[in-house]
Design a protein around this motif. Structure first.
Motif, short mmCIF file in Angstrom:
data_model
loop_
_atom_site.label_atom_id
_atom_site.label_comp_id
_atom_site.label_asym_id
_atom_site.label_seq_id
_atom_site.Cartn_x
_atom_site.Cartn_y
_atom_site.Cartn_z
N TYR A 270 0.86 -1.17 0.00
CA TYR A 270 0.00 0.00 0.00
C TYR A 270 0.90 1.23 0.00
O TYR A 270 2.05 1.18 0.44
N VAL A 271 0.37 2.34 -0.50
CA VAL A 271 1.14 3.57 -0.57
C VAL A 271 0.37 4.68 0.13
O VAL A 271 -0.82 4.88 -0.14
N ASP A 272 1.04 5.38 1.03
CA ASP A 272 0.47 6.53 1.72
C ASP A 272 1.16 7.78 1.17
O ASP A 272 2.37 7.93 1.29
N ILE A 273 0.37 8.66 0.55
CA ILE A 273 0.93 9.81 -0.16
C ILE A 273 0.77 11.07 0.68
O ILE A 273 -0.31 11.36 1.18
N ARG A 274 1.86 11.84 0.82
CA ARG A 274 1.85 13.11 1.54
C ARG A 274 2.28 14.22 0.57
O ARG A 274 3.35 14.14 -0.03
N ARG A 275 1.44 15.26 0.46
CA ARG A 275 1.72 16.33 -0.50
C ARG A 275 1.73 17.70 0.17
O ARG A 275 1.38 18.71 -0.44
N ASP A 276 2.14 17.74 1.44
CA ASP A 276 2.24 19.01 2.16
C ASP A 276 3.28 19.90 1.47
O ASP A 276 4.25 19.42 0.89
N GLU A 277 3.09 21.21 1.59
CA GLU A 277 3.96 22.13 0.86
C GLU A 277 5.42 22.03 1.28
O GLU A 277 6.32 22.13 0.44
N ASP A 278 5.69 21.81 2.58
CA ASP A 278 7.09 21.72 2.99
C ASP A 278 7.74 20.45 2.46
O ASP A 278 8.94 20.44 2.15
N LEU A 279 6.96 19.39 2.32
CA LEU A 279 7.51 18.16 1.74
C LEU A 279 7.77 18.34 0.24
O LEU A 279 8.78 17.85 -0.29
N LEU A 280 6.87 19.04 -0.44
CA LEU A 280 7.09 19.34 -1.86
C LEU A 280 8.33 20.20 -2.04
O LEU A 280 9.12 19.99 -2.97
N SER A 281 8.51 21.16 -1.14
CA SER A 281 9.71 22.01 -1.21
C SER A 281 10.97 21.19 -1.00
O SER A 281 11.95 21.33 -1.74
N ALA A 282 10.96 20.35 0.01
CA ALA A 282 12.14 19.53 0.29
C ALA A 282 12.45 18.61 -0.88
O ALA A 282 13.62 18.41 -1.24
N ALA A 283 11.40 18.04 -1.48
CA ALA A 283 11.61 17.08 -2.58
C ALA A 283 12.19 17.74 -3.82
O ALA A 283 12.87 17.09 -4.62
N SER A 284 11.93 19.04 -3.98
CA SER A 284 12.42 19.76 -5.17
C SER A 284 13.71 20.53 -4.90
O SER A 284 14.26 21.15 -5.81
#
Length: 694
Positions: A270-284
């Motif tokens: 199973y996959v649990d997806i998190r799309r919070d803005e700080d996580l998006l910033s960190a990922a980019s």
């Protein structure tokens, strides 16, 4: 009998949540819940607390007892049964040992439990025993870990937290850490907190309020120091991928990480997806690779997330390019993990854990946690979210993780491994399913049986109110982790495709698709309007077509096969007068399903059909088909509702009623891959000779 004697009696007879807790244990429980409810201190069973009491043994003699949190128990919701009562005298004797094997450690902990049915004690039980204080609290607070995972950590901790805090190097949990902590306190008895580098903080006192207050004070001081001294990276431009791209990535990741480590059975995640803005910033951000490679904040987390995270630094525009990127990323991760295992495995009795990543950081998509259960996926995502935020917000220039040898020892330590949920023996464990028309009796019956077989199910319907009724019933029976709801219109191709996306965002992807939604209209051909005919065709035939078509890209991205089980009808083989719209549309759906079996076999996707007949629901979730046609059938035969059911029961060979769960059982049979079968039809009708498949 005085109050103290009453308390001792309560403890002596303690086997569960007693009504008359001693004040010390009640306060221990209260502050434990306060700690557990603060996710900046602990998450998902992390950390531990204890209290020392004197209680009467079976002979009425005073006995010193340590009540320590059970291993893996979540303090936020724990009750008295979450504590394990341990014989203090036996535990204290273990301090004389210079070392102890894992086997003997397990034996000693089992020997000194006062109640055999209690959970296993926390892995830190010896530390709680060796320190003399009545109340001891332990957390893996984010702010504390941010201080301890850096250059010159000991000096930084002392500067940030001030006097009364002792700092010791990382030691393996169990006897080594317990001895080190006890010796550190004995060397400085004015200490009321111990920080273990790369591990966390212990605070202690002779009353619960002081121990808890000291914990929060230290964590607040750590946070203040970080805010004043940390240098987080510059924020990159925030990028969001579309829902479709995010769902597609989850599907590809899910397929790439699946494995056949059990002969004949695939392990899916199973996959649990998190799309919070700080996580998006960190990922980019330019720091994304370092965030993924620098490991867990504390070795205790490795059993949930592994030490490293996988990084997807961009999401390609085509499925082919995305599959190639993810496949390469997972292959490199697995090779790295296997090398890590080889470097540190000095014993032949260890078996390497699954080497696939449990966390992905993805530019534009955020963070994805994987797990064999939805709970495991959520835990991985929660821990990784805290880890990424802690690293990203506080900067990585001074970050220094613990040596990976300590990670390995903790990850493969038997007392940590017991926290892992054992693989479910249920045939559909790890699989996800989508059932259309789930607000009706058959749809609910199918969803019920799929969940009972281990799958997590997304139920869908255009009837939002009815869908919520079914979701509430299934959630109450099985728990919310096993059912999600998605509203879409099967007659609208775009709506169906979006429904598949939304189901994948919730579950990670789809392994089983059950086109079940249907409609009927009673009229002889000469009285059947084109409008009514087309409406039934749109639902029964086009709805099935749209659902099968929308599922194909999901199966293709996952590349792990799958099952489509179409709920057809006995009318395909045995149509009835005045039932032309229903019979013709269902025959068309049946035929397109057979074509699907031919075309999708190359992907390992099986398409099979179930032909039910005369399936009635209940008052809360009725059969929508019988709501439409039942009144006419009763009028034509002069029957009441019970008489109609009896009529259909008596007309089949077995003289039996057909229930929604019977249809669900047939779906589970096909979805379980028990036989190499595709393009087949199972009648679930009690035996209607005219409807025998031929």
């Amino acid at each position: 009998m005085d109050n103290e004697t009453t308390k001792k009696e309560t403890m002596r007879t303690y086997t569960g949540p007693p009504h008359n807790l001693p004040e010390a244990l009640a306060m221990r429980l209260y502050t434990s819940r306060l700690i557990g409810s603060n996710t900046d201190l602990v998450i998902h069973g992390g950390g531990n607390t204890s209290v020392k009491l004197t209680m009467a043994d079976i002979f009425g003699n005073d006995q010193d007892v340590l009540f320590v949190k059970g291993s893996g128990v979540n303090m936020a919701q724990m009750g008295p049964e979450g504590f394990v009562a341990m014989d203090m005298s036996g535990l204290l004797q273990l301090r004389a040992l210079s070392s102890i094997s894992n086997t003997e450690m397990a034996n000693q902990l089992a020997r000194h439990k006062l109640h055999t049915e209690a959970p296993a004690p926390s892995v830190e039980v010896l530390l709680h025993a060796f320190l003399p204080h009545k109340f001891i609290d332990h957390t893996h607070a984010d702010a504390i870990l941010a201080l301890t995972n850096r250059e010159n950590a000991a000096e930084t901790v002392k500067t940030a937290l001030g006097p009364g805090v002792c700092v010791i190097p990382y030691e393996n949990s169990g006897l080594p850490l317990a001895r080190a902590a006890a010796e550190a306190w004995e060397a400085d008895p004015d200490t009321d907190a111990i920080v273990v580098l790369h591990h966390g903080i212990f605070t202690f006192a002779d009353d619960a309020r002081t121990a808890y207050g000291r914990m929060t004070e230290c964590v607040e001081k750590a946070g203040t120091w970080l805010r004043e001294n940390a240098t987080p990276p510059a924020e990159p431009p925030l990028t969001h991928c579309t829902d479709a791209a995010c769902a597609g990535l989850a599907q590809v990741i899910r397929g790439a990480c699946a494995s056949f480590d059990v002969p004949g059975r695939q392990q899916r995640f199973y996959v649990d997806i998190r799309r919070d803005e700080d996580l998006l910033s960190a990922a980019s951000s330019p720091a994304a690779r370092q965030i993924c490679d620098t490991g867990v904040l504390t070795p205790d987390h490795a059993i949930r997330t592994k030490n490293r995270y996988a990084l997807i630094d961009h999401i390609p525009n085509t499925d082919e390019a995305l599959a190639a990127l993810v496949t390469e990323t997972v292959a490199e991760y697995r090779a790295d993990y296997e090398a890590y295992f080889s470097r540190h495995n000095d014993r032949q009795d260890r078996t390497m854990l699954d080497p696939s990543p449990r966390v992905f950081l993805a530019a534009g998509a955020g963070l994805m946690g994987l797990g064999e259960t939805r709970k495991a996926a959520r835990i991985a995502a929660d821990i990784a979210t805290h880890t990424v935020r802690t690293k990203y917000r506080n900067g990585l220039s001074a970050y220094k993780p613990v040596d990976e040898s300590h990670i390995f020892e903790m990850e493969y330590w038997p007392f940590q491994l017991q926290k892992r949920q054992t693989r479910s023996p249920l045939p559909l464990a790890g699989q996800t399913a989508l059932v259309t028309g789930a607000a009706g009796a058959i749809g609910m019956g199918v969803a019920d049986r799929l969940i009972a077989a281990g799958a997590a199910v997304a139920i869908s319907d255009i009837d939002e109110k009815g869908l919520e009724t079914v979701r509430d019933r299934l959630s109450e029976q099985y728990g919310p982790d096993f059912v999600e709801s998605v509203v879409f219109d099967i007659t609208d191709e775009t709506s169906v495709a979006d429904g598949m996306i939304q189901a994948s965002l919730k579950l990670g992807g789809l392994d089983i698709v059950v086109p079940n939604a249907g409609s009927a209209y009673v009229a002889r051909i000469e009285d059947l309007s084109t409008k009514d005919f087309n409406r039934v065709i749109a639902i029964n035939l086009m709805g099935t077509f749209n659902t099968i078509k929308a599922a194909i890209p999901v199966f293709r991205r996952q590349n792990t096969g799958g099952n489509i089980v179409v709920i057809s009808t006995k009318n395909v083989f045995d149509p009835g007068a005045a039932f032309g719209a229903y019979s013709a549309s269902k025959a068309g759906a049946h035929q397109i399903s057979k074509i699907g079996a031919m075309e999708l076999a190359e992907m390992g996707v099986r398409v099979n059909m179930v032909n039910p007949d005369a399936v009635f629901g209940d008052a809360d979730v009725p059969s929508k088909l019988w709501e439409m046609i039942g009144p006419e059938r009763m009028k034509a035969r002069g029957l009441d509702p019970e008489g109609l059911k009896a009529y259909y029961r008596e007309r089949n060979l077995l003289k039996t009623s057909v229930y929604p769960e019977h249809v669900g059982n047939a779906v589970v049979f096909f979805a379980s891959d028990l036989t190499p079968t595709t393009g087949a039809t199972i009648p679930v009708d009690g035996g209607v000779p005219a409807a025998f498949p031929r």
